[in-house]
Scaffold this motif. Structure first.
Motif, short mmCIF file in Angstrom:
data_model
loop_
_atom_site.label_atom_id
_atom_site.label_comp_id
_atom_site.label_asym_id
_atom_site.label_seq_id
_atom_site.Cartn_x
_atom_site.Cartn_y
_atom_site.Cartn_z
N MET A 1 0.82 -1.21 0.00
CA MET A 1 0.00 0.00 0.00
C MET A 1 0.85 1.26 0.00
SD MET A 1 -3.05 -0.98 -0.32
CE MET A 1 -2.31 -2.28 -1.36
N LEU A 2 2.00 1.21 0.67
CA LEU A 2 2.89 2.38 0.65
C LEU A 2 3.40 2.64 -0.76
CD1 LEU A 2 4.49 4.57 2.15
CD2 LEU A 2 6.26 2.85 2.60
N SER A 3 3.71 1.56 -1.44
CA SER A 3 4.15 1.71 -2.83
C SER A 3 3.03 2.31 -3.68
CB SER A 3 4.57 0.34 -3.39
OG SER A 3 4.91 0.44 -4.75
N GLN A 4 1.78 1.84 -3.46
CA GLN A 4 0.65 2.38 -4.20
C GLN A 4 0.43 3.86 -3.87
OE1 GLN A 4 -1.23 0.92 -6.58
NE2 GLN A 4 0.09 -0.90 -6.47
N ALA A 5 0.57 4.21 -2.60
CA ALA A 5 0.38 5.61 -2.20
C ALA A 5 1.41 6.51 -2.84
CB ALA A 5 0.44 5.72 -0.67
N ASN A 6 2.63 6.05 -2.95
CA ASN A 6 3.68 6.86 -3.58
C ASN A 6 3.45 7.03 -5.07
OD1 ASN A 6 5.02 7.25 -1.15
ND2 ASN A 6 6.33 5.43 -1.41
N GLN A 7 2.74 6.08 -5.66
CA GLN A 7 2.46 6.18 -7.09
C GLN A 7 1.35 7.18 -7.37
OE1 GLN A 7 3.97 4.75 -9.74
NE2 GLN A 7 5.51 3.89 -8.34
#
Length: 311
Positions: A295-301
């Motif tokens: 989810m952190l990766s998705q949020a950064n995207q």
């Protein structure tokens, strides 16, 4: 919801949740590694305080059990030596009865007296050399209080030693705390005071055998017999009390073991980790950590999507 770049709330939320998950995961791993639920005061301050007090009681009861068992060993040593003294007194009594019959002459009685003398010396030797951990338990050289003489033995004097709180008597400390209630006094006997060891009282012959009449010899033997019987009665009383104290100490050990077992169980419920629970929690946090990273990766995207508005 406004689309912004400077403040990525989704990313911040994901980081916060990841931190919480990592903390729970570290705690579970620490508990699984140590086997303890409480590894520092911060884990459970009140629980740690209670467990520390229980540890004090557990270690105290363990030492008290050893104290009681050591005292049982001392009593067994004392009783074993006393048994040999009783055997020698029985032999002396046998010789005394033998000398009272008219079928033996004074020379025979002198020979019997020689054996009596040797037995008296052996009783003295045993009383002077029988020790437990370097302390003499058959005379008053190691314990100045609570050591009875042969003429002092009675139910009252024995009870006063057992219940003594200030005398320098032998006392077994059988509790995890200080105090008179945690001590058991053990009466000892000064074997050097036995009437049987008095050569003027216990004798089968005296002086020149040719000048001693049969009536005098019987008189000597009668006096010796009375002294030996008195000592046998005293030793029987002391051995009965030593045996009673041994049985008491056996029950004391059993009670201490029961207390120790239950306190250990209570401490375990406070301090020990529940491996089933912690294993499940570790698996849960590992899954949450993987999901959080995703989810952190998705949020950064998400911030990248703003660029499409600028094209």
């Amino acid at each position: 919801m406004a689309m912004v770049i400077n403040t990525n709330m989704a990313s911040m939320n994901a980081v916060r949740m990841l931190d919480r998950t990592s903390g729970e995961q570290s705690t579970s791993m620490e508990r699984l590694t140590s086997g303890l639920r409480i590894n520092s005061a911060a884990d459970d301050a009140a629980g740690l305080a209670v467990a520390t007090g229980m540890t004090t009681q557990i270690r105290g009861t363990e030492q008290a059990i050893r104290n009681a068992n050591d005292s049982i060993g001392m009593l067994q040593t004392l009783d074993g030596a006393t048994d040999e003294v009783v055997n020698m007194l029985q032999r002396m009594r046998e010789l005394t009865v033998q000398s009272m019959t008219g079928t033996y002459n004074n020379d025979n009685r002198a020979q019997m007296q020689s054996e009596v003398n040797q037995l008296q010396r052996e009783v003295v030797r045993i009383s002077d050399t029988t020790k437990f951990n370097g302390m003499n338990i058959m005379n008053a050289s190691s314990f100045s209080g609570g050591v009875l003489s042969a003429g002092q033995i009675s139910a009252g004097t024995i009870a006063s030693v057992i219940n003594a709180s200030t005398s320098n008597a032998f006392r077994a400390h059988v509790g995890w705390e200080e105090g008179h209630d945690n001590r058991i006094g053990i009466p000892l006997l000064d074997f050097g005071t036995l009437h049987t060891l008095d050569s003027a009282t216990v004798r089968l012959m005296s002086g020149n055998p040719t000048s001693v009449t049969f009536a005098s010899a019987v008189g000597f033997a009668s006096a010796a017999l009375s002294a030996i019987d008195a000592d046998l009665a005293s030793l029987s009383t002391m051995r009965a009390n030593w045996g009673a104290i041994q049985n008491r100490l056996d029950y004391t050990v059993s009670n201490l073991q029961n207390v120790n077992e239950n306190i250990n169980a209570s401490k375990s419920r406070i301090m020990d980790a529940d491996f089933a629970k912690e294993s499940a929690n570790l698996a849960r946090t590992q899954v949450l950590q993987q999901a959080g990273m995703s989810m952190l990766s998705q949020a950064n995207q998400q911030s990248q999507q703003v660029l499409s508005l600028l094209q």
